[in-house]
Scaffold this motif. Structure first.
Motif, PDB file in Angstrom:
ATOM      1  N   HIS A   6      30.057  33.109  34.633  1.00  0.00           N
ATOM      2  CA  HIS A   6      31.012  32.672  33.683  1.00  0.00           C
ATOM      3  C   HIS A   6      30.719  33.405  32.447  1.00  0.00           C
ATOM      4  O   HIS A   6      31.892  33.775  31.655  1.00  0.00           O
ATOM      5  CB  HIS A   6      31.050  31.156  33.346  1.00  0.00           C
ATOM      6  N   PHE A   7      29.499  33.528  31.655  1.00  0.00           N
ATOM      7  CA  PHE A   7      29.202  34.061  30.582  1.00  0.00           C
ATOM      8  C   PHE A   7      29.533  35.525  30.765  1.00  0.00           C
ATOM      9  O   PHE A   7      29.945  36.278  29.737  1.00  0.00           O
ATOM     10  CB  PHE A   7      27.718  33.910  30.296  1.00  0.00           C
ATOM     11  N   ALA A   8      29.117  36.167  31.941  1.00  0.00           N
ATOM     12  CA  ALA A   8      29.623  37.644  32.019  1.00  0.00           C
ATOM     13  C   ALA A   8      31.153  37.940  31.871  1.00  0.00           C
ATOM     14  O   ALA A   8      31.527  38.659  31.509  1.00  0.00           O
ATOM     15  CB  ALA A   8      29.168  37.982  33.452  1.00  0.00           C
ATOM     16  N   GLY A   9      31.793  36.864  32.328  1.00  0.00           N
ATOM     17  CA  GLY A   9      33.264  36.891  32.271  1.00  0.00           C
ATOM     18  C   GLY A   9      33.685  36.871  31.051  1.00  0.00           C
ATOM     19  O   GLY A   9      34.720  37.632  30.561  1.00  0.00           O
ATOM     20  N   LEU A  10      32.843  35.981  30.071  1.00  0.00           N
ATOM     21  CA  LEU A  10      33.258  35.862  28.832  1.00  0.00           C
ATOM     22  C   LEU A  10      32.909  37.410  28.022  1.00  0.00           C
ATOM     23  O   LEU A  10      33.967  37.729  27.364  1.00  0.00           O
ATOM     24  CB  LEU A  10      32.425  34.850  27.868  1.00  0.00           C
ATOM     25  N   LEU A  11      31.872  37.981  28.212  1.00  0.00           N
ATOM     26  CA  LEU A  11      31.634  39.243  27.687  1.00  0.00           C
ATOM     27  C   LEU A  11      32.625  40.220  28.097  1.00  0.00           C
ATOM     28  O   LEU A  11      32.862  40.955  27.184  1.00  0.00           O
ATOM     29  CB  LEU A  11      30.103  39.484  28.027  1.00  0.00           C
ATOM     30  N   TYR A  25      34.900  42.210  25.379  1.00  0.00           N
ATOM     31  CA  TYR A  25      34.577  43.376  25.157  1.00  0.00           C
ATOM     32  C   TYR A  25      35.480  44.732  25.689  1.00  0.00           C
ATOM     33  O   TYR A  25      35.737  45.924  25.151  1.00  0.00           O
ATOM     34  CB  TYR A  25      33.043  44.063  25.436  1.00  0.00           C
ATOM     35  N   ALA A  26      35.973  44.156  27.026  1.00  0.00           N
ATOM     36  CA  ALA A  26      36.855  45.229  27.615  1.00  0.00           C
ATOM     37  C   ALA A  26      38.490  44.753  27.341  1.00  0.00           C
ATOM     38  O   ALA A  26      39.073  45.559  27.814  1.00  0.00           O
ATOM     39  CB  ALA A  26      36.643  45.153  29.109  1.00  0.00           C
ATOM     40  N   HIS A  27      38.679  43.871  26.561  1.00  0.00           N
ATOM     41  CA  HIS A  27      39.988  43.415  26.330  1.00  0.00           C
ATOM     42  C   HIS A  27      40.677  43.193  27.624  1.00  0.00           C
ATOM     43  O   HIS A  27      41.843  43.551  27.540  1.00  0.00           O
ATOM     44  CB  HIS A  27      40.555  44.267  25.468  1.00  0.00           C
ATOM     45  N   ILE A  28      40.050  42.495  28.577  1.00  0.00           N
ATOM     46  CA  ILE A  28      41.061  42.328  29.773  1.00  0.00           C
ATOM     47  C   ILE A  28      41.713  41.015  29.685  1.00  0.00           C
ATOM     48  O   ILE A  28      41.040  39.893  29.284  1.00  0.00           O
ATOM     49  CB  ILE A  28      39.907  41.977  30.879  1.00  0.00           C
ATOM     50  N   PRO A  29      43.073  41.085  29.947  1.00  0.00           N
ATOM     51  CA  PRO A  29      44.047  39.926  29.771  1.00  0.00           C
ATOM     52  C   PRO A  29      44.053  38.926  30.644  1.00  0.00           C
ATOM     53  O   PRO A  29      44.814  38.605  31.392  1.00  0.00           O
ATOM     54  CB  PRO A  29      45.404  40.642  29.604  1.00  0.00           C
ATOM     55  N   ALA A  81      38.341  34.106  31.046  1.00  0.00           N
ATOM     56  CA  ALA A  81      37.040  34.634  31.455  1.00  0.00           C
ATOM     57  C   ALA A  81      36.554  33.798  32.617  1.00  0.00           C
ATOM     58  O   ALA A  81      35.649  34.409  33.451  1.00  0.00           O
ATOM     59  CB  ALA A  81      36.025  34.214  30.162  1.00  0.00           C
ATOM     60  N   GLY A  82      36.917  32.638  32.870  1.00  0.00           N
ATOM     61  CA  GLY A  82      36.463  31.964  34.230  1.00  0.00           C
ATOM     62  C   GLY A  82      37.087  33.003  35.546  1.00  0.00           C
ATOM     63  O   GLY A  82      36.236  32.874  36.440  1.00  0.00           O
ATOM     64  N   VAL A  83      38.093  33.380  35.324  1.00  0.00           N
ATOM     65  CA  VAL A  83      38.729  34.313  36.266  1.00  0.00           C
ATOM     66  C   VAL A  83      37.799  35.419  36.721  1.00  0.00           C
ATOM     67  O   VAL A  83      37.638  35.941  37.787  1.00  0.00           O
ATOM     68  CB  VAL A  83      40.215  34.454  36.133  1.00  0.00           C
ATOM     69  N   ILE A  84      37.764  35.947  35.530  1.00  0.00           N
ATOM     70  CA  ILE A  84      36.681  37.624  35.585  1.00  0.00           C
ATOM     71  C   ILE A  84      35.335  37.013  36.122  1.00  0.00           C
ATOM     72  O   ILE A  84      35.018  37.537  37.098  1.00  0.00           O
ATOM     73  CB  ILE A  84      36.638  37.963  34.188  1.00  0.00           C
ATOM     74  N   GLY A  85      34.806  35.862  35.840  1.00  0.00           N
ATOM     75  CA  GLY A  85      33.541  35.591  36.198  1.00  0.00           C
ATOM     76  C   GLY A  85      33.701  34.959  37.793  1.00  0.00           C
ATOM     77  O   GLY A  85      32.596  35.553  38.594  1.00  0.00           O
ATOM     78  N   LEU A  86      34.364  34.619  38.021  1.00  0.00           N
ATOM     79  CA  LEU A  86      34.960  34.282  39.795  1.00  0.00           C
ATOM     80  C   LEU A  86      35.134  35.567  40.243  1.00  0.00           C
ATOM     81  O   LEU A  86      34.441  35.628  41.519  1.00  0.00           O
ATOM     82  CB  LEU A  86      36.151  33.022  39.730  1.00  0.00           C
TER      83      LEU A  86
END
Length: 122
Positions: A11-16, A20-24, A27-32
């Motif tokens: 989850h923290f990696a998704g937040l970062l 930093y990458a400005h992904i729309p 963060a939870g989805v990115i981490g998942l």
């Protein structure tokens, strides 16, 4: 405890990554997504996180408590706008169904055609 640390680190990696990458995406989805990729790649074993995930699933209602309290707090406002909310929900659902049906019908016709424009015989 190790499983919870692994889940929270994704989850923290998704937040970062989102920051930093400005992904729309949330963060939870990115981490998942990162977590699923690492599971399929074998970098993380399911046994490591299974107990923590089961604990979180068992107590999931606690995560929805703020939304329930917010709904109760704004019940009068939601009630006074119920017609508009209901109409937008129904219209939005019908619009999504219609567009999905049209796209599916269009893609089904395309699938039945060859590149040279002739219909395939089944």
């Amino acid at each position: 405890m190790r499983g919870l640390a692994i889940l929270l680190s994704f989850h923290f990696a998704g937040l970062l990554l989102r920051y930093y990458a400005h992904i729309p995406l949330p963060a939870g989805v990115i981490g998942l997504v990162l977590f699923v990729i690492s599971l399929f790649a074998g970098w993380v074993k399911l046994e490591w996180v299974e107990d923590s995930a089961q604990f979180l699933l068992k107590h999931m209602m606690l995560f929805f408590a703020p939304f329930i309290v917010g709904t109760i707090t704004f019940a009068r406002i939601i009630g006074s706008n119920a017609a508009g909310i209901g109409l937008s929900l129904i219209a939005g659902t019908l619009l999504v169904l219609a567009v999905s049906g049209k796209v599916t019908a269009h893609l089904s016709r395309k699938e039945g055609e060859r590149i040279d424009g002739k219909r395939m015989v089944e």
